[in-house]
Design an enzyme around this catalytic site. Structure first.
Site, short mmCIF file in Angstrom:
data_model
loop_
_atom_site.label_atom_id
_atom_site.label_comp_id
_atom_site.label_asym_id
_atom_site.label_seq_id
_atom_site.Cartn_x
_atom_site.Cartn_y
_atom_site.Cartn_z
N TYR A 143 17.19 9.65 5.14
CA TYR A 143 16.21 10.68 4.80
C TYR A 143 15.21 10.18 3.75
CZ TYR A 143 18.23 14.80 7.14
OH TYR A 143 18.66 15.72 8.04
N ASP A 254 26.50 21.00 11.11
CA ASP A 254 26.13 22.02 12.10
C ASP A 254 27.25 22.20 13.12
OD1 ASP A 254 23.65 22.48 10.95
OD2 ASP A 254 22.56 22.35 12.84
C1 IPM Z 1 19.76 21.16 6.62
C2 IPM Z 1 18.48 21.16 7.37
C3 IPM Z 1 17.49 20.25 6.66
C4 IPM Z 1 18.07 18.85 6.67
C5 IPM Z 1 16.08 20.27 7.20
C6 IPM Z 1 15.50 21.66 7.27
C7 IPM Z 1 15.16 19.37 6.40
O1 IPM Z 1 18.68 20.79 8.69
O2 IPM Z 1 19.77 21.58 5.44
O3 IPM Z 1 20.79 20.77 7.18
O4 IPM Z 1 17.90 18.12 7.64
O5 IPM Z 1 18.71 18.48 5.69
MG MG Z 2 20.75 20.58 9.21
#
Ligand code: IPM
Ligand code: MG
Length: 361
Positions: A143, A254
Site C-alpha cells: 500500500y 473481508d
Molecule cells: C479497508 C478498505 C481500505 C483498504 C480501502 C477503502 C482503502 O478496503 O479498510 O479494508 O484497502 O485498506
Molecule cells: Mg478492505
C-alpha cells in the site's frame, strides 16, 4: 471523578452519517450511566471533504484527530468520487489518516454471534463458534512501498508499479502486537505470507519465527496466503489470531468478516505506538442505501465499544454496549442485511432506538 475524553467524529460518506448518529446516541447514554464525559468534535474526511475543500484529508481534520483521545470513523467513498485522480480519492484520505496517525496495527475481529449463525453463507457446523482476530499491518507493505506509480517505458508503453516492502522493525512491531493479542485470546497465532514466492514474505516469516522465542506460551503456525484463504472457508475454527501484511490482511479480513453472515456487524481498531487510535466498521459507505434508513448501525456501535475498550481503557462501558447489541439480536431485531424468517425487520434509526432501550434496561 468524571473521566473526560475528546472524541473526533468522522462520519464520512454514504451511510456514514446515519450510523454515526446512532453510535453517538449510544455513547452519550453510556457516558451518563458510567459517569464519563465525551466532548465530540466532527471533521470532514473522504468524499465530503473533497466536495468542501478538494482534499480528502484536509490538514485541519488530521490536526483535530491528533489532538483527540480517540477517533471514531464511519465510512468513506462513493460512486461520485470514483473517477477522480488518485490523490483526490476518498480512499487516499483514509490511507493518509492511517499514515498520519502512525496506525500500524489494525485489529479486525470476526466473531460469529449465536443469533446470526443462520445468516452465514456457510453451514452451521462450519461457522458455529468461530472467533477470529485478524491483525493486519496497516501502514506498510504494498500500500505504501516505493516506487509506486504509472510510468512510461522506453518504448512509450505504460507500466504500473507498486512495491511490496517491509523492514525488520516494521515486521517486529506488528508481530509483537499480534503475539500480545493472541496471548489475551486462545494463545494461537497463525502468520500468513507468501514466502514460497516473495522475498518480502521470507523476511516476514523469518522475523515472526524469531519473535516467537519471546512468546513461548503462544503456539505459532505459518500459512501461505492462498492456503489461508482456503482454510478460512473450509474450517475457520482452526484459527484464533491471524497476523499478516497490509494487502493480504485487507483481503483475508473481508473473507473472515463474511463468515459471520454480514460485514455490517463487524468493528475494527487501528492503533499506533502512541496517540489516538481510529475505530471504524469493517464495511464501506454503501452508497446504494445511503439516506434510506436501511443501514445496519451495529458495526458502528461495536466500533464505539472497541474505542472504549482499546482506545480509552473503559472496558465496563464497552461490555455494556456489546451486551446491548446481543440483547437486541436476542429480541429479534434485524436490519435487512441480517434479516431471516420470523425476525423483526427494522431500519437504522429503529435499530438505534432498540439499542438505546436495551442499554437503558
Ligand atoms: C479497508 C478498505 C481500505 C483498504 C480501502 C477503502 C482503502 O478496503 O479498510 O479494508 O484497502 O485498506
Ligand atoms: Mg478492505
Amino acid at each position: 471523578m468524571t473521566q473526560h475524553y475528546r472524541i473526533t467524529l468522522l462520519p464520512g460518506d454514504g451511510i456514514g452519517p446515519e450510523i454515526m448518529a446512532v453510535a453517538v446516541d449510544i455513547l452519550k447514554l453510556v457516558a451518563q450511566q458510567l459517569d464519563l464525559s465525551f466532548e465530540f468534535q466532527e471533521a470532514p474526511v473522504g468524499g465530503v471533504a473533497i466536495d468542501a475543500t478538494g482534499n480528502p484529508l484536509p490538514d485541519e481534520t488530521l490536526q483535530i484527530c491528533r489532538n483527540s483521545d480517540a477517533v471514531l470513523l464511519a465510512a468513506i467513498g462513493g460512486y461520485k468520487w470514483d473517477s477522480l485522480p488518485r490523490h483526490q480519492r476518498p480512499e487516499t484520505g483514509l490511507l493518509g489518516l492511517r499514515a498520519g496517525l502512525g496506525l500500524f496495527a489494525n485489529l479486525r475481529p470476526a466473531k460469529i454471534l449465536p443469533q446470526l449463525v443462520d445468516a452465514s453463507s456457510l453451514k452451521r457446523e462450519v461457522v458455529e463458534g468461530v472467533d477470529i482476530m485478524v491483525v493486519r499491518e496497516l501502514t506498510g507493505g504494498i500500500y505504501f512501498g516505493q516506487p509506486k506509480g504509472i510510468f512510461e517505458t522506453e518504448t512509450g508503453e505504460k507500466r504500473g508499479v507498486n512495491t511490496m516492502a517491509y523492514t525488520e522493525s516494521e515486521i517486529d512491531r506488528i508481530g509483537r502486537v499480534a503475539f500480545e493479542t493472541a496471548r489475551k485470546r486462545g494463545s494461537k497465532l497463525c502468520s500468513v505470507d507468501k514466502a514460497n514466492v516473495l522475498e518480502v514474505s521470507q523476511l516476514w516469516r523469518d522475523r515472526i519465527t524469531l519473535l516467537a522465542k519471546e512468546y513461548p506460551d503462544v503456539e505459532l503456525s505459518h500459512l501461505y496466503v492462498d492456503n489461508a484463504a482456503m482454510q478460512l472457508v473450509r474450517w475457520p475454527k482452526q484459527f484464533d489470531t491471524i497476523v499478516t501484511g497490509n494487502l493480504f490482511g485487507d483481503i483475508l479480513s473481508d473473507a473472515a468478516a463474511m463468515l459471520t453472515g454480514s460485514i455490517g456487524m463487524l468493528p475494527s481498531a487501528s492503533l499506533g505506538a502512541s496517540g489516538p487510535g481510529v475505530f471504524e466498521p469493517v464495511h464501506g459507505s454503501a452508497p446504494d442505501i445511503a439516506g434510506l434508513d436501511k443501514a445496519n448501525p451495529i458495526a458502528q456501535v461495536l466500533s464505539a465499544a472497541m474505542m472504549l475498550r482499546y482506545g480509552l481503557n473503559q472496558p465496563a462501558a464497552a461490555d455494556k454496549i456489546e451486551l446491548a447489541a446481543q440483547q437486541v439480536l436476542d429480541a429479534g431485531y434485524r436490519t435487512g442485511d441480517i434479516m431471516s424468517e420470523g425476525m423483526k425487520l427494522v431500519g437504522c434509526r429503529a435499530m438505534g432506538d432498540a439499542l438505546l432501550e436495551a442499554l437503558d434496561r
